[in-house]
Write a protein that holds these residues in place. Structure first.
Motif, short mmCIF file in Angstrom:
data_model
loop_
_atom_site.label_atom_id
_atom_site.label_comp_id
_atom_site.label_asym_id
_atom_site.label_seq_id
_atom_site.Cartn_x
_atom_site.Cartn_y
_atom_site.Cartn_z
N TRP A 201 0.87 -1.18 0.00
CA TRP A 201 0.00 0.00 0.00
C TRP A 201 0.90 1.23 0.00
O TRP A 201 1.88 1.30 0.74
CB TRP A 201 -0.90 0.00 1.23
CG TRP A 201 -1.88 -1.14 1.21
CD1 TRP A 201 -3.11 -1.15 0.64
CD2 TRP A 201 -1.69 -2.43 1.78
NE1 TRP A 201 -3.71 -2.37 0.80
CE2 TRP A 201 -2.85 -3.19 1.50
CE3 TRP A 201 -0.65 -3.04 2.48
CZ2 TRP A 201 -3.01 -4.50 1.91
CZ3 TRP A 201 -0.79 -4.35 2.89
CH2 TRP A 201 -1.95 -5.07 2.61
N GLY A 202 0.60 2.19 -0.83
CA GLY A 202 1.43 3.37 -0.92
C GLY A 202 2.47 3.24 -2.02
O GLY A 202 2.48 2.29 -2.79
N ALA A 203 3.36 4.22 -2.10
CA ALA A 203 4.35 4.27 -3.17
C ALA A 203 5.72 4.59 -2.60
O ALA A 203 5.86 5.21 -1.54
CB ALA A 203 3.96 5.34 -4.20
N ASP A 204 6.77 4.14 -3.33
CA ASP A 204 8.15 4.38 -2.90
C ASP A 204 8.49 5.87 -3.00
O ASP A 204 7.95 6.60 -3.82
CB ASP A 204 9.12 3.59 -3.78
CG ASP A 204 8.94 2.09 -3.65
OD1 ASP A 204 8.39 1.66 -2.63
OD2 ASP A 204 9.35 1.36 -4.57
N ASP A 205 9.41 6.29 -2.14
CA ASP A 205 9.95 7.64 -2.16
C ASP A 205 11.34 7.57 -2.79
O ASP A 205 12.19 6.80 -2.31
CB ASP A 205 10.04 8.17 -0.73
CG ASP A 205 10.50 9.62 -0.67
OD1 ASP A 205 11.30 10.04 -1.53
OD2 ASP A 205 10.05 10.33 0.24
N PRO A 206 11.61 8.33 -3.86
CA PRO A 206 12.92 8.26 -4.50
C PRO A 206 14.08 8.52 -3.54
O PRO A 206 15.18 8.00 -3.73
CB PRO A 206 12.85 9.35 -5.57
CG PRO A 206 11.39 9.54 -5.84
CD PRO A 206 10.70 9.27 -4.54
N ARG A 207 13.83 9.29 -2.48
CA ARG A 207 14.93 9.61 -1.55
C ARG A 207 15.24 8.45 -0.61
O ARG A 207 16.39 8.22 -0.26
CB ARG A 207 14.57 10.85 -0.74
CG ARG A 207 14.44 12.13 -1.58
CD ARG A 207 13.76 13.22 -0.78
NE ARG A 207 12.39 12.86 -0.44
CZ ARG A 207 11.57 13.60 0.29
NH1 ARG A 207 12.00 14.77 0.76
NH2 ARG A 207 10.34 13.21 0.56
N SER A 208 14.23 7.71 -0.17
CA SER A 208 14.45 6.63 0.80
C SER A 208 14.24 5.25 0.20
O SER A 208 14.29 4.25 0.91
CB SER A 208 13.51 6.81 2.00
OG SER A 208 12.15 6.78 1.59
#
Length: 593
Positions: free
Chosen positions: A429-436
């Motif tokens: 659920w949700g989406a990845d963060d490019p920073r983390s």
């Protein structure tokens, strides 16, 4: 009951009819007999105020109920000449038939039927000193856990530390010395799997089952059944670790007791907190089989139960002096969300329960749950959002057990939303963060799945995609290099791989490789006499607070060690099994009502 049955001519040889055939009581008994039974229950509850008895329960006056705490689910009964001591927690529709012996810390799911003359003994005498009489040596206690819809025949013996999975059957006369897998039919001395009540839960063959054997269709729980023994050297290493941490357990617990406030702190110098008290209870359950010795069991139970707000069901944090802060009247206080988990489960470990439902969640209904989940920042902060989802799922658990008016609706809203919002490409659920990277998404998956699919024993929507996502994340050196690990990040890899691995043998070899690497690191993090820090020692003092050993880190890393060991087929080398928040067994069923 000494009186005769209503409308039936007196039988001089059946004067105690309901004491032996207790299932007839609420159907056939007279109004006078029912009133007498309810009065006896009220008298018992005055003597044992931490206990609770559900509606339409029957307890024979011929039974010996010498318990510290009794929580009896609705429509359950205890027949004549049963002998109970310790703590007993049951779901609804459980039966303890004549001449049963139920002793120690024992938890039953819903619809558990126990035949006459069966004994469950959740303690053992130790025999470590050959020169000291056995009766003078201390006892050990690990507890017995029985899942949902379990039938245990007559004259069965269940020993301490055993878990019997959902929908299992134990044949008459059996002696149960090892965990019973969900869906299995066991019999004999010692009891072994003879066939399967639920065939789809059976491993394909002993030879083809990977370490710890996957259980199809989201079946719970136990690593019992035909499981390979694992690496003997690793098993021996785990036994040595287990002995070491058990010997140091009292020292670790005493280190976090703050005598000035009479409360637990995570580590010396920290402020007292609700979670620290709950972590102390779980650490003690893992390593000593008892309660933390700073308070009696009754004192632990009374203090935790007294924290809950009766109107909302929520629990406030403590102030600096160890007293509860301002009342929490709704779901707006983020810091109170985890208390729904940790206090409820700590009480369950103690054989008790929350005194009130979580009304603030029950009042949402299905529409309110969906609206709340929709309002969360899943695409920006999936980990923060998952904390709310975990709290909602756990509130549904406690409310389902309490039979609140809207528990079914809130459950439907929660699971309906989760099924329709999961990403089929990642299983998350949700989406990845490019920073983390995948950090927040994977960590958010753990909290969300723990409070929903794992907690209720339901299959994940996309288990193989979960494995793909988590294995890719586990290669990120920013979080999984030995000096950069913390308990949250490692648990949020170990548990999803374990949970998805119960449903599929997909990429099992790679899962075991990751588990072996993380387990070797985890065992090295223990600090003698202090326990585990939340974060590994960086060698640089990068985060002194997280790198200080404390109760939170100790409880979480102990659970991590078990899950990783179970993935490698060697968890039975450990004398403990996670309890409380991180228990591997489902805690409830949505069909129990």
């Amino acid at each position: 009951m000494s009186e005769t049955r209503t409308g039936i001519e007196t039988n001089p040889f059946d004067r105690d009819h309901y004491d032996y055939s207790s299932w007839f009581f609420w159907v056939e008994a007279s109004e006078e007999q029912k009133a007498e039974q309810l009065a006896q229950q009220e008298q018992f509850l005055r003597v044992r105020p931490d206990s609770s008895i559900g509606e339409r329960c029957f307890i024979s006056p011929l039974a010996a109920i010498q318990v510290e705490t009794l929580t009896l689910g609705r429509s359950s009964y205890i027949s004549g000449h049963a002998y109970l001591t310790g703590t007993l927690l049951t779901g609804p529709n459980c039966t303890i038939n004549p001449f049963c012996v139920i002793r120690g810390n024992i938890r039953l799911g819903h619809s558990v039927r126990i035949g006459a003359h069966t004994s469950m003994l959740a303690f053992n005498h130790t025999i470590t000193d050959p020169d000291l009489p056995v009766f003078k040596q201390p006892t050990s206690q690990r507890g017995i856990t029985i899942g949902d819809d379990v039938w245990i025949g007559s004259h069965v013996m269940v020993l301490d530390g055993i878990t019997i999975g959902d929908r299992a059957v134990v044949g008459a006369g059996s002696i149960v010395t090892k965990d019973v897998p969900a869906g299995a039919i066991v019999a004999g001395n010692p009891a072994t799997v003879r066939k399967w009540r639920v065939p789809e839960l059976a491993p394909p063959t002993a030879a083809s089952v990977p370490s710890s054997g996957p259980v199809p269709s989201g079946g719970p729980v136990s690593s019992g059944g035909p499981v390979p023994s694992g690496d003997p050297a690793l098993a021996e290493q785990l036994r040595a670790f287990d002995q070491m941490v058990r010997e140091q357990a009292e020292e670790v617990l005493a280190r976090s007791w703050d005598a000035a406030t009479g409360r637990y702190v995570d580590a010396p110098g920290h402020a007292p907190s609700v979670r620290a008290h709950c972590d102390a209870i779980e650490v003690a359950a893992y390593l000593t089989g008892d309660v933390p010795s700073q308070l009696s069991r009754e004192e632990h139970v009374a203090w935790l139960r007294g924290l809950q707000d009766p109107a909302s069901g929520m629990i406030a944090e403590l102030d600096a002096s160890g007293h509860p802060g301002p009342r929490v009247t709704d779901l707006s206080v983020d810091d109170a969300h985890y208390h729904v988990l940790c206090v409820g489960y700590a009480l369950e470990v103690l054989g008790s329960s929350l005194p009130h439902p979580i009304h603030a969640v029950d009042e949402l209904g299905a529409d309110g749950v969906i609206a709340l989940l929709d309002s969360l920042p899943w695409r920006g902060s999936p980990w923060r959002s998952s904390n709310v989802a975990d709290m909602l799922g756990t509130a549904v658990l406690w409310n389902t057990r309490a039979g609140t008016p809207h528990s079914a609706a809130t459950a439907a809203g929660l699971f309906g939303w989760l099924h329709t919002h999961v990403d089929p490409r990642t299983g998350m659920w949700g989406a990845d963060d490019p920073r983390s990277g995948r950090l927040e998404t994977v960590n958010g998956f753990y909290r969300t799945a723990r409070g929903s699919f794992a907690q209720f024993g339901l299959p994940l929507p996309h288990p193989e995609r979960v494995v793909d996502t988590v294995l890719a994340h586990a290669q990120d050196a920013r979080y999984f290099a030995a000096d950069r690990q913390n308990a949250c990040n490692v648990l949020d890899v170990a548990h999803p791989l374990w949970l998805a691995g119960r449903m599929s043998d997909y990429r099992q070899q790679e899962i075991r490789q990751v588990a072996a690497r993380l387990l070797a690191d985890a065992l090295s993090h223990w600090r003698p006499g202090e326990g585990f820090a939340f974060a590994a020692d960086s060698g640089t003092g990068r985060d002194p607070l997280a790198e200080t050993p404390g109760l939170r880190g100790t409880e979480m890393w102990l659970a991590i060690v078990w899950y990783l060991a179970d993935l490698l087929g060697v968890s039975r080398s450990l004398s403990y099994r996670p309890a409380g928040v991180h228990r591997p067994e489902p805690a409830g069923s949505l069909t129990s009502q």
